[in-house]
Design a protein around this motif. Sequence first.
Motif, PDB file in Angstrom:
ATOM      1  N   TYR A 199     -37.961  44.675  33.742  1.00  0.00           N
ATOM      2  CA  TYR A 199     -37.716  43.599  34.889  1.00  0.00           C
ATOM      3  C   TYR A 199     -36.266  42.925  34.484  1.00  0.00           C
ATOM      4  CZ  TYR A 199     -42.804  43.596  36.057  1.00  0.00           C
ATOM      5  OH  TYR A 199     -43.967  43.686  36.359  1.00  0.00           O
ATOM      6  N   GLY A 200     -35.286  42.867  35.608  1.00  0.00           N
ATOM      7  CA  GLY A 200     -34.194  42.231  35.284  1.00  0.00           C
ATOM      8  C   GLY A 200     -33.368  42.933  34.325  1.00  0.00           C
ATOM      9  N   GLU A 201     -32.830  42.149  33.435  1.00  0.00           N
ATOM     10  CA  GLU A 201     -31.534  42.807  32.351  1.00  0.00           C
ATOM     11  C   GLU A 201     -32.499  43.154  31.064  1.00  0.00           C
ATOM     12  OE1 GLU A 201     -27.864  40.936  32.115  1.00  0.00           O
ATOM     13  OE2 GLU A 201     -28.835  39.684  33.379  1.00  0.00           O
ATOM     14  N   ASP A 208     -36.180  41.905  39.265  1.00  0.00           N
ATOM     15  CA  ASP A 208     -36.721  40.908  38.441  1.00  0.00           C
ATOM     16  C   ASP A 208     -38.131  40.324  38.863  1.00  0.00           C
ATOM     17  OD1 ASP A 208     -36.973  39.437  35.993  1.00  0.00           O
ATOM     18  OD2 ASP A 208     -35.025  38.467  36.244  1.00  0.00           O
ATOM     19  N   ARG A 209     -38.865  39.759  38.244  1.00  0.00           N
ATOM     20  CA  ARG A 209     -39.931  39.185  38.570  1.00  0.00           C
ATOM     21  C   ARG A 209     -39.702  37.910  39.219  1.00  0.00           C
ATOM     22  NH1 ARG A 209     -44.262  37.798  33.809  1.00  0.00           N
ATOM     23  NH2 ARG A 209     -45.144  39.777  34.287  1.00  0.00           N
ATOM     24  N   LYS A 210     -40.120  37.183  40.289  1.00  0.00           N
ATOM     25  CA  LYS A 210     -39.820  36.032  40.865  1.00  0.00           C
ATOM     26  C   LYS A 210     -40.387  34.895  39.783  1.00  0.00           C
ATOM     27  CE  LYS A 210     -40.930  37.161  45.581  1.00  0.00           C
ATOM     28  NZ  LYS A 210     -41.907  37.426  46.487  1.00  0.00           N
ATOM     29  N   GLN A 240     -48.661  51.644  42.333  1.00  0.00           N
ATOM     30  CA  GLN A 240     -47.874  51.804  43.737  1.00  0.00           C
ATOM     31  C   GLN A 240     -47.521  50.721  44.338  1.00  0.00           C
ATOM     32  OE1 GLN A 240     -46.223  54.652  44.481  1.00  0.00           O
ATOM     33  NE2 GLN A 240     -45.710  53.861  46.440  1.00  0.00           N
ATOM     34  N   LYS A 241     -48.248  49.774  44.333  1.00  0.00           N
ATOM     35  CA  LYS A 241     -48.126  48.549  45.261  1.00  0.00           C
ATOM     36  C   LYS A 241     -46.783  47.558  44.633  1.00  0.00           C
ATOM     37  CE  LYS A 241     -50.239  44.473  47.058  1.00  0.00           C
ATOM     38  NZ  LYS A 241     -51.515  43.656  46.976  1.00  0.00           N
ATOM     39  N   MET A 242     -46.840  47.500  43.202  1.00  0.00           N
ATOM     40  CA  MET A 242     -46.070  46.853  42.320  1.00  0.00           C
ATOM     41  C   MET A 242     -44.920  47.463  41.922  1.00  0.00           C
ATOM     42  SD  MET A 242     -47.556  44.044  42.127  1.00  0.00           S
ATOM     43  CE  MET A 242     -48.659  42.804  41.569  1.00  0.00           C
ATOM     44  N   TYR A 243     -44.809  48.605  41.663  1.00  0.00           N
ATOM     45  CA  TYR A 243     -43.582  49.223  41.327  1.00  0.00           C
ATOM     46  C   TYR A 243     -43.106  50.239  42.259  1.00  0.00           C
ATOM     47  CZ  TYR A 243     -45.032  47.478  37.106  1.00  0.00           C
ATOM     48  OH  TYR A 243     -45.317  46.268  35.997  1.00  0.00           O
ATOM     49  N   GLY A 244     -43.807  50.587  43.188  1.00  0.00           N
ATOM     50  CA  GLY A 244     -43.347  51.838  44.415  1.00  0.00           C
ATOM     51  C   GLY A 244     -42.005  51.597  44.867  1.00  0.00           C
ATOM     52  N   ASN A 245     -41.534  50.262  45.266  1.00  0.00           N
ATOM     53  CA  ASN A 245     -40.444  49.889  45.994  1.00  0.00           C
ATOM     54  C   ASN A 245     -39.569  49.112  45.255  1.00  0.00           C
ATOM     55  OD1 ASN A 245     -40.680  51.254  48.357  1.00  0.00           O
ATOM     56  ND2 ASN A 245     -42.214  49.661  49.007  1.00  0.00           N
ATOM     57  N   ARG A 246     -39.749  49.010  43.839  1.00  0.00           N
ATOM     58  CA  ARG A 246     -39.169  47.830  43.110  1.00  0.00           C
ATOM     59  C   ARG A 246     -37.831  48.247  42.717  1.00  0.00           C
ATOM     60  NH1 ARG A 246     -42.538  44.088  39.686  1.00  0.00           N
ATOM     61  NH2 ARG A 246     -41.079  42.274  39.388  1.00  0.00           N
TER      62      ARG A 246
END
Length: 339
Positions: free
Chosen positions: A210-212, A275-277, A333-339
């Motif tokens: 996530y992020g950097e 990144d995570r919100k 798939q839901k969490m990372y599919g379109n990340r």
Amino acid sequence: MKILVTGGAGFIGSNFIFYMLKEHPEDSIICLDALTYAGNLSTLKPVLDDPRFRFVKADICDREKVYDLFESEKPDYVVHFAAESHVDRSIDDPGIFVKTNVLGTQVLIDACVKYGIKRFHHVSTDEVYGDLPLDRPDMFFVETLPLKASSPYSASKASSDLLVMSYHRTFGLDATLSRCSNNYGPYQFPEKMIPLMIANAMADKPLPVYGEGINVRDWLYVEDHCRAIDLILRKGRSGEVYNIGGHNEMRNIDIVKLICAELGKPESLITFVKDRKGHDMRYAIDPAKIHNELGWLPQTMFRDGIKKTIRWYLDNRSWWEEIVNGDYKEYYQKMYGNR
Ligand code: NAD
Ligand code: TYD
């Protein structure tokens, strides 16, 4: 003594059950667990036939079942692990976190007051303090800090902490509370960062940082956490909060690189994703209180613990492959599919 352990089919709860049955042959344990997506009865296979152990499938929010269990088993001690525990899921769907972590905890402490027990130990997290800035390495979480949770997960844990302490003061519940840093080790569900990266690296899949990747966590080997809880349960002072952590601060990216190196996988698998919100920057525990009062110190340094953990995931493929090939696929798939 007879100990009721909630959430014992999850990561830390199962390690705690193994630890206690090994260290205290005179004790018996009842595990109460709803077997949510994070609970796995097969984890408890090594103790299912032990006469000192009993498993009960129940939801901590189910007041009737919980009261029945207290009435029939009359536990001396309760160690409360059961919770929704994943920050990303709490961002996706906060409601279940409030239900399980706040209302479920209330049912348990109501039962403790009604039926009388020697001690209720509440397992909490350092995330209730919010986060620390990256450029202030001199700052640490101490027990006296105000609570300042960032995610629905940590807010629900902070709420349950307050509720437990209010029962101590108002109803005289004998209660202790611990706030631990990030755990790692065997049987951790592969949605969490370390097992997720190990499982993906073993399958040559992208490693979603996530992020950097500069966020810092203070990692503790799970057995050190279990030993600390055991000490607090037996020797801690009622009404007190104990921080648990061992000055093992690491940046996420450095851990992922270490996992690649240990598994002989290329760093080109690392993929930086959105990144995570509300992503907390740094967690760091000051463990002076538990060290000074109870003599606790971590025994496993990160460099050794991470090797043991990777070895465990290599040797126990079937445990986590069964998970990642099930409903987890949809979650991923839901969490990372379109990340
Ligand atoms: P986990 O998600 O691996 O396990 C949670 C367990 O609780 C599962 O077995 C699940 O089936 C059970 N459970 C969930 N909802 C329930 C309900 N309504 N009724 C009964 N059982 C239910 O969690 P974990 O990582 O083992 O964490 C355990 C506790 O430690 C949690 O309270 C968490 O907040 C706290 N904690 C975790 C960490 C960490 O790094 N994992 C660090 C500090 C504190
Ligand atoms: P996690 O294991 O979810 O624990 P927590 O959020 O409770 O600290 O995450 C640890 C760190 O790793 C956190 O900074 C978020 C990050 N992370 C990733 O970079 N990628 C991932 O896929 C996951 C799950 C976490």
